[in-house]
Design an enzyme around this catalytic site. Sequence first.
Site: not given
Ligand code: NAI
Length: 253
Positions: A62, A89, A154, A158, A186, A189
Amino acid sequence: MSTVDAASGTGEYAGLVAAVTGGGAGIGLAIAEELAARGARVAALDLDTSALPEHLTGVRCDVTDRASVQAAIDEVAEKLGGLDVLVNNAGISAVGTVEDLSDDDWHRVLDVNVVGIARATAAALPLLRASEHPAIVNMCSIGALNGLPQRVLYNASKGAVLALTYAMATDHVGEGIRVNCVSPGTVHTGFVDRMLAKFPDPVREKAAMDARQATGRMVSPAEVADAVAYLASPRSGSTTGTALEVDGGVTHL
Ligand code: NAI
């Protein structure tokens, strides 16, 4: 290089160990898969590691808990024999204007998206200093530079990731540790699906997200993973303190 020989011995990441926070799903899982495909031994650090394939090492973590982060990084070093690459990430979202969001919302999102990077990096630095090819890649977003509706928290988080990346790159360039970030547009996911569900009209919001991409489509997790794999690899040895946009043209077109 890590102290243990690579399992596969091939690929540009052969002999290297990588840890990916939030590697249990979405973009983080795609990054973990890509680095493994290029020969790294990879640990996915996540709240939930249940969906991981066998070739990835799942480590419960975490990023809001300093002791949990330290224990996870220690476990990576013990199981995989060091650490060369840290991908920060893990991130969460929030929807709303400043009027909609509570202090708890602000603390919760900043704690994961910003302070989480500081915690994981602080825990990893002693190991990265022992690596021949140390690199850190932070997950930023186009939200750092573009005013998006209802993303005030958000985007602020960032924006902080971008500033943090430049400052960390400055602090550690002298010891050979490179720090860069990737700014995706975007990416479809679970993160986006959960955000969409909070809008009164999710279908309309999804259409707006699609339309925002100049390329006419969302970015794929694999495209983001490719960019991370470049920035974290020894091939990008002269690149530090940069933000690589993988955004379908949103930021500059
Ligand atoms: P997601 O929600 O699909 O996956 C995020 C993962 O992080 C999950 O497996 C979750 O369990 C884990 N997580 C959340 N809180 C946590 C914590 N406290 N400790 C450890 N693990 C934790 O999200 P996604 O879309 O894969 O996003 C990943 C990164 O990419 C994030 O930083 C997000 O801000 C960034 N991002 C996502 C975009 C999108 O459109 N999906 C666009 C730009 C950036």
